[in-house]
Design an enzyme around this catalytic site. Structure first.
Site, PDB file in Angstrom:
ATOM      1  N   TRP A 186      42.117  42.119  51.006  1.00  0.00           N
ATOM      2  CA  TRP A 186      41.339  42.388  49.789  1.00  0.00           C
ATOM      3  C   TRP A 186      42.152  43.168  48.785  1.00  0.00           C
ATOM      4  O   TRP A 186      42.007  42.968  47.566  1.00  0.00           O
ATOM      5  CB  TRP A 186      40.003  43.050  50.146  1.00  0.00           C
TER       6      TRP A 186
ATOM      7  N   ASP B  15      37.396  49.780  45.901  1.00  0.00           N
ATOM      8  CA  ASP B  15      36.595  48.640  46.351  1.00  0.00           C
ATOM      9  C   ASP B  15      35.954  49.045  47.673  1.00  0.00           C
ATOM     10  O   ASP B  15      36.604  49.085  48.710  1.00  0.00           O
ATOM     11  CB  ASP B  15      37.496  47.414  46.530  1.00  0.00           C
TER      12      ASP B  15
ATOM     13  N   LYS C 181      27.424  42.932  52.354  1.00  0.00           N
ATOM     14  CA  LYS C 181      27.786  43.476  53.657  1.00  0.00           C
ATOM     15  C   LYS C 181      26.820  44.594  54.051  1.00  0.00           C
ATOM     16  O   LYS C 181      26.127  44.484  55.051  1.00  0.00           O
ATOM     17  CB  LYS C 181      29.244  43.933  53.645  1.00  0.00           C
TER      18      LYS C 181
END
Lengths: 361, 361
Positions: free
Chosen positions: B102, B172, B196
């Site tokens: 990511w 993030d 999530k």
């Protein structure tokens, strides 16, 4: 529960049968033990949901093979920026028909990235009509020609597809997609937010001719490049999976009802019920839209005596006829009657309008 | 219905109680007669839903008043482009810690708009650790410093907040937000996709310090400018209303469970159950992550004998332990155990791991 008729302009009423199915499947989709909200978007279950949604939309709209069907986020608004970044080279000119609020919002954003030529505007009469196509002042080599096929605020709807004249024709069809048949092959791209005729907000659809892809400006954010979605089956990143699932159920529901031709017949009947109440009121109610351009989806109307507006709305609420207040730019009332609004809802509104006019007129 | 434990890395398991409430309210939210999907986003009903979602998130994370809470679309991916467009002037340099997949995706997109300096990377060991902060090679006047607090693929989690050194710290936090307390005041911005720990896909959240807003590049698309959301209470355009509603229910559920501190205690216990099974297996199972940086949210593990992978997965499926296959870049298995995964799910997995190792070891 209370039986209401919800005339919201969007997000808007969904088919009762779809909501029942969503409810039934909420904790366990097809024996998977999972809610659709809990599924990996890379798993076979969601893969099936997405594939069926695309296939059903292709069937409904008879989408030719040389068009991609993309599921996106950000509504029509995000695409207002995507249009020039993907389809208008730096320094190019794009043509716009200006028929109301949604045309104007698109024009404002697009004009930050390209020269915008307004081929015609109905602003002179408060966006109450569609300018006659013979008067349009077109750019011969425009990067594209854009129009909004139904203006939700003005209640103005195109009853034909404009001539493209060799330029890619791009249509914001957010508020009347699936409400009538359209010949997709006449378009470069059709795009629409889902929250009027297709499902919940948070999902948008683009139907784009494949040859228009791959020409985005070099500084286009990856998530604003249609090609990112086309090359990855709408899964460049995690898609709005639950919204796509609901939209897919709406597609199946429309198919079961006979498709878009059947929806059109029903929508004409529905709209006529309300327009008849307006037209038979001897001026008690007034629809500002030109007769030929009246929308089947959004019906704005004013009361001759604005002092009665509040009483009208209160009486409507009491009968569970909800969200009828008009947009401030037009005033009065607005009845949004998308595909999922039953005829009974339109009849209930017309009955109330007749009684209110009789009582107060 | 089948009782399953769903270890998907996202979209992922949601609290059972939340799904039950969504199901119960599907056709009639609080006596309104409408589904949340059918409500005008400008109406009082959705206004209440949005306000409560923001207020509850503020309570959960103790968000200071000088931070805006924004609900967006497009996931973390869209924000990878928004970061430089909003916070990095043309020609400026931004600092990134590269701890895995990511981080890399963000770096790739950001580097299209700004100079990216990698202050440290763990790519040398397949992203299995967090580089020691004392080794970071920072840019003194960086536009911001970015890190990903939990890498879902590598299973690597920061157990501290890096020093900002006067530069806006941007995180993030998609995969571990609300799983532990964090001091928001140390950040310029925290952002996260919802799918999530917070709700369904199609919703993202940004928590941004107000003084950082209003400095976007002039060519920033309106929908990519955080200020558009901040100035309009997350309703510059139609928001993903149903997703925000579900996220709001998740926030209330976390509050009822005691907030993020309680979640942290539970998450430590849950993760320990699975790590214990790995560590007690005498090498039958192996977790590639450095001990100090093991994630509480995503636990990757391999079998010493890869020939057994398929048998392991098949046996897990038979016990309704779902979506355990690891990412191809790490191989083996991955158990994602976000807030909504119950301890019983972790115990069921650990029990199965122990039995499988005994049987095959």
């Amino acid at each position: 529960m209370t039986q209401v008729f919800n005339f919201s302009s969007g997000p808007a009423v969904l088919p009762h049968e779809v909501l029942l199915q969503v409810q039934a499947e909420m904790l366990d989709w097809h024996g998977s033990g999972m809610s659709v909200m809990e599924m990996s978007h890379r798993g076979p279950e969601f893969g099936q949901i997405l594939a069926e949604a695309e296939a059903d939309l292709r069937t409904l709209m008879a989408i030719p093979d040389n068009y991609k069907v993309l599921f996106l986020q950000g509504g029509a608004h995000l695409q207002f920026a995507m249009l020039p970044l993907n389809f208008a080279p730096v320094g190019s000119t794009v043509d716009f028909v200006n028929t109301g609020h949604w045309s104007k919002v698109a024009i404002k954003e697009v004009s930050r990235y390209a020269n915008v030529n307004i081929v015609a505007s109905s602003e002179d009469k408060n966006f109450s009509y569609v300018p006659d196509e013979s008067t349009w002042q077109r750019t011969p080599d425009a990067a594209f020609l854009h129009y909004c096929s139904n203006e939700t605020i003005g209640g103005v709807e195109f009853n034909h597809i404009p001539q493209a004249n060799g330029v890619p024709l791009i249509c914001d069809m957010s508020s009347n997609i699936l409400s009538r048949p359209v010949d997709v092959s006449q378009f470069g791209m059709i795009y629409a937010g889902a929250q009027k005729n297709m499902g919940p907000s948070g999902v948008a659809v683009s139907i784009v001719r494949s040859d228009l892809l791959g020409k985005a400006r070099s500084d286009t954010p990856t998530m604003l490049n249609y090609k990112s979605y086309a090359d990855n089956g709408s899964m460049y990143n995690t898609p709005p999976s639950f919204g796509i699932y609901v939209a897919g159920l709406v597609y199946k529901h429309v198919l079961q009802q006979g498709g878009v031709a059947a929806m059109e017949a029903k929508n004409i009947e529905k709209a006529n019920v309300i327009y008849a109440a307006i037209d038979a009121s001897n001026g008690f109610y007034h629809c500002p839209t030109a007769l030929a351009d009246r929308s089947r989806m959004n019906i704005p109307f004013t009361l001759a005596d604005q002092q009665l507006d509040q009483a009208f709305l209160a009486g409507a609420e009491a009968r569970h006829l909800l969200q009828l207040k008009g947009h401030r730019s037009v005033g009065g009332m607005r009845a949004s009657i998308y595909n999922a609004m039953p005829l009974a809802g339109c009849q209930a509104l017309a009955d109330y309008m007749n009684e209110f006019a009789k009582m107060k007129g």
